[in-house]
Design a protein around this motif. Structure first.
Motif, short mmCIF file in Angstrom:
data_model
loop_
_atom_site.label_atom_id
_atom_site.label_comp_id
_atom_site.label_asym_id
_atom_site.label_seq_id
_atom_site.Cartn_x
_atom_site.Cartn_y
_atom_site.Cartn_z
N ASP A 122 0.83 -1.21 0.00
CA ASP A 122 0.00 0.00 0.00
C ASP A 122 0.87 1.26 0.00
O ASP A 122 0.40 2.33 -0.34
CB ASP A 122 -0.93 -0.01 1.22
CG ASP A 122 -0.19 -0.26 2.51
OD1 ASP A 122 -0.01 0.69 3.29
OD2 ASP A 122 0.24 -1.41 2.75
N SER A 149 -0.11 -6.61 1.33
CA SER A 149 -0.38 -5.44 2.16
C SER A 149 -1.29 -5.89 3.31
O SER A 149 -2.44 -6.25 3.09
CB SER A 149 -1.06 -4.34 1.37
OG SER A 149 -1.60 -3.39 2.28
N LYS A 151 -2.46 -3.98 5.31
CA LYS A 151 -3.43 -2.90 5.46
C LYS A 151 -4.64 -3.10 4.55
O LYS A 151 -5.78 -3.03 5.00
CB LYS A 151 -2.75 -1.57 5.18
CG LYS A 151 -3.63 -0.37 5.43
CD LYS A 151 -2.80 0.89 5.42
CE LYS A 151 -3.65 2.11 5.69
NZ LYS A 151 -2.83 3.31 5.78
N THR A 152 -4.36 -3.34 3.24
CA THR A 152 -5.49 -3.51 2.31
C THR A 152 -5.92 -4.96 2.21
O THR A 152 -6.88 -5.28 1.54
CB THR A 152 -5.10 -3.04 0.89
OG1 THR A 152 -4.10 -3.94 0.38
CG2 THR A 152 -4.56 -1.63 0.90
N ASP B 433 -7.54 5.78 8.40
CA ASP B 433 -6.27 5.76 7.68
C ASP B 433 -5.27 6.70 8.33
O ASP B 433 -4.11 6.39 8.48
CB ASP B 433 -6.49 6.20 6.22
CG ASP B 433 -6.93 5.04 5.37
OD1 ASP B 433 -7.13 3.95 5.96
OD2 ASP B 433 -7.08 5.20 4.17
#
Lengths: 212, 457
Positions: A122, A149, A151-152, B433
């Motif tokens: 990411d 990733s 995160k994703t 985020d």
């Protein structure tokens, strides 16, 4: 819950590369921006399906700081798979792979399946290690390779599942004495009931790009 | 001696921890030393980079199955933590910065100012647990083995059971020891009691007993578990139910009633450590084993000094509660402890590690627990519905003392620890985020909450 096989994994690599976040994404399907530092070893588990067989993954997540290696080393023994993780935005974590690999090979059983993971895709704009470099390192050392990733969630499932698939293939090929638990593999009740295992592996050509 | 104990009970936790630092470090801190270290700390070397990465991971979130907590540091808290860790790396380059020291410093900063946090950290790393935080962590490895042995002797059935499930107690005890239980599920209130005891007893055996107590107290439920994941979850949760005084008392009572406390006495502990270090030869090679043996020698000598120090204080009484206390212990290592008249005292000399686990100490602990002036634990209901009410799943709030202390940086330090069950705040914090802006939002929410707590008080 009954399973056909149980595989033990270990996750290794430098501190801060995202080992615990990969595990959390895989087991809980969520990402934590700030994850507590791992001291020593932590544990996670999840059931997956390969070839219509329920396979339980038991995953040992280790502390990454150099000095902790003396403590985490004992967890290599009895692992069927290892995820060796580096951070694509920090070259030094890639440079340390050889030393991690030496350590893993020295302290594990020789048939341990190792998956090399370049994490944090990411952060493409901060990339410091190219995909090709990672792939080349993996080829040179006989490792499976993926970029992920946490995160994703891109490729996170694949990282854990492809490793399991490789271990499963090795079982089919008779590489392991599955009655010997020191290989990090345990036969569950489900496998014993259904007798011999089917050789074909489904979905092996599944695309490994992105998450959906 | 009696008056000494009274005095002990009267001292505030802050004063007690400061006294511990002064005595363990053999004298009050040299004037200006810490300030010079902070000024001189390099901002961009390898250690500094590592510390920087870990600052936020110190507070982050505390995740235990069924229990989540969010620790929200103020910017000042982050700066103080950075200062203490970088100063220590300067002060002791041999150790530098070892992960887990960040958790120790974060707890110290709740109770004492920055400079004393530094000195307490030095005392833990160099005097109470030498070799645990070194480059190869030899003593961490050795003491893991010794603790495993001790637990097996105390409760072989339980240890066998857990090992069969592939969750040897070391899976959690490694973290417990290295973080002095910050990495356990102990409530903050219980955690601070454990540290009080640790700083009074000044011996790692104190931590061993707490570890044994946590495991043995839950042996019945642990023995019923038949699955690895469940066993791990249960081990990680041990101590989560220690927020009330009775539970804390029970924790210490079990620790005081172990079956084989003699194994943790100075002499037998030293022997156990030595034999474990020697046995590392097969597993880790000659080099590692010799390193470990050397580390055991240092740890044993230091422990003897600390025991002598505790005894000298018990005999002479504590002269002063101010920072300028000089302890009587010389640095001569295994110096024979001075003998004194009473047979009770002689008994203590023979069983130093057990000294503080007698009835008197227990009742003192009980008294302390009853009156806890520094910390408030507020049930969710007391907070009403806004802005983050019980409806959203608050179960417990632990609040750091009002920031009346002045730090070296001149700013007040405080952070709030929230323990909650699946609250919206936590989800927002980690779903975002932009971690930074979520932090600020959380911080604002926490400030609101603090104001409410103040209003209640």
């Amino acid at each position: 819950m009954s399973y056909a096989y149980l595989f033990k994994y270990i996750i290794i690599g430098d501190t801060g590369v995202g080992k615990s976040c990969l595990l959390l994404q895989f087991t809980d399907k969520r990402f934590q921006q700030v994850h507590d530092l791992t001291i020593g070893v932590e544990f996670g588990a999840r059931m997956i399906t390969i070839d219509n067989k329920q396979i339980k993954l038991q995953i040992w997540d280790t502390a990454g700081q150099e000095s902790f290696r003396s403590i985490t080393r004992s967890y290599y023994r009895g692992a069927a798979g290892a995820l060796l993780v580096y951070d694509i935005t920090r070259r030094e974590t890639f440079n340390h792979l050889t030393s991690w690999l030496d350590d893993a090979r020295q302290h594990s059983n020789s048939n341990m399946t190792i998956m090399l993971i370049g994490n944090k895709t990411d952060l493409e704009h901060r990339r410091a290690v190219s995909f090709e470099e990672g792939q080349q390192f993996a080829n040179e050392h006989g490792l499976i390779f993926l970029e992920t990733s946490a995160k994703t969630a891109a490729n996170v499932e694949e990282a854990f599942i492809n490793t399991a698939r490789r271990i499963y293939e090795k079982i089919q090929q008779g590489v392991f004495d599955v009655s010997n638990e020191s290989f990090g593999i345990k036969v569950g009740m489900a496998a014993q009931q259904t007798g011999s295992v089917n050789v074909s592996i489904q979905g092996q050509q599944r695309s490994s790009s992105g998450c959906c | 001696m009696h008056s000494c104990e009274d005095e002990e009970a009267d001292l505030t936790r802050t004063a007690r921890w400061r006294r511990f630092a002064d005595e363990a470090n053999l004298g009050s801190p040299p004037e200006g030393y810490y300030a010079r270290l902070v000024k001189g700390a390099p901002a961009a070397d390898r250690t500094a980079k590592q510390v920087e990465k870990d600052l936020h991971r110190t507070f982050g979130s505390l995740q235990r199955p069924g229990l989540r907590a969010l620790r929200v540091p103020t910017p000042e808290a982050i700066q103080s933590l950075r200062n203490v860790l970088l100063a220590y790396a300067q002060h002791n380059p041999q150790v530098g910065y070892c992960q887990s020291m960040n958790f120790l410093a974060a707890i110290l900063l709740l109770v004492v100012d920055e400079e004393y946090s530094f000195w307490c950290l030095a005392a833990i790393v160099e005097r109470l647990m030498p070799g645990h935080f070194s480059q190869c962590m030899e003593m961490a490895l050795v003491d893991q083995g010794v603790l495993a042995h001790f637990l097996r002797v105390e409760d072989p059935l339980l240890v066998d059971h857990l090992e069969q499930l592939h969750v040897a107690p070391s899976l959690v005890t490694t973290q417990w020891l290295l973080t002095c239980f910050v990495g356990s599920a102990l409530s903050l209130r219980a955690l601070l009691r454990v540290w009080d005891r640790f700083f009074t007893e000044r011996h790692v055996a104190c931590l061993f007993r707490i570890a044994a107590s946590l495991l043995i107290s839950s042996r019945r439920s642990l023995l019923q578990i038949v699955e690895t994941g469940a066993a791990y979850q249960a081990l990680s949760r041990l101590g989560h139910d220690t927020s009330d005084p009775a539970a804390i008392h029970a924790l210490f009572a079990t620790a005081a009633a172990l079956r084989h406390p003699e194994l943790l006495e100075h002499g037998s502990l030293a022997a156990l450590r030595h034999s474990h270090a020697a046995s590392l030869r097969e597993e880790r090679g000659v080099g590692a084993s010799e390193q470990a043996v050397a580390a055991v020698a240092v740890a044993t000598a230091t422990a003897a000094e600390m025991i002598a120090q505790v005894q000298v204080e018990e005999e002479e009484g504590v002269e002063a509660t101010s920072g300028a206390h000089h302890c009587g212990s010389s640095g001569t290592g295994l110096r024979r402890q001075r003998s004194s008249g009473s047979s009770a005292r002689r008994e203590r000399a023979d069983a130093p590690a057990g000294t503080l686990w007698n009835g008197a100490a227990l009742s003192a602990a009980r008294a302390e627990t009853a009156a806890d002036p520094e910390w408030t634990v507020v049930p969710a209901e007391a907070l009403g519905a806004e802005p983050m009410g019980a409806a959203e799943g608050w179960s417990l709030v632990e609040r750091a003392p009002a920031p009346s202390r002045t730090c070296y940086t001149g700013s007040a330090l405080s952070y709030v620890i929230l323990q909650l069950e699946a609250p919206r705040l936590l989800e927002a914090h980690f779903a975002s985020d932009a971690g930074g802006s979520a932090d600020l939002a959380a911080l604002a929410a926490v400030k609101d909450l603090s104001a409410q707590l103040d209003a209640l008080a």
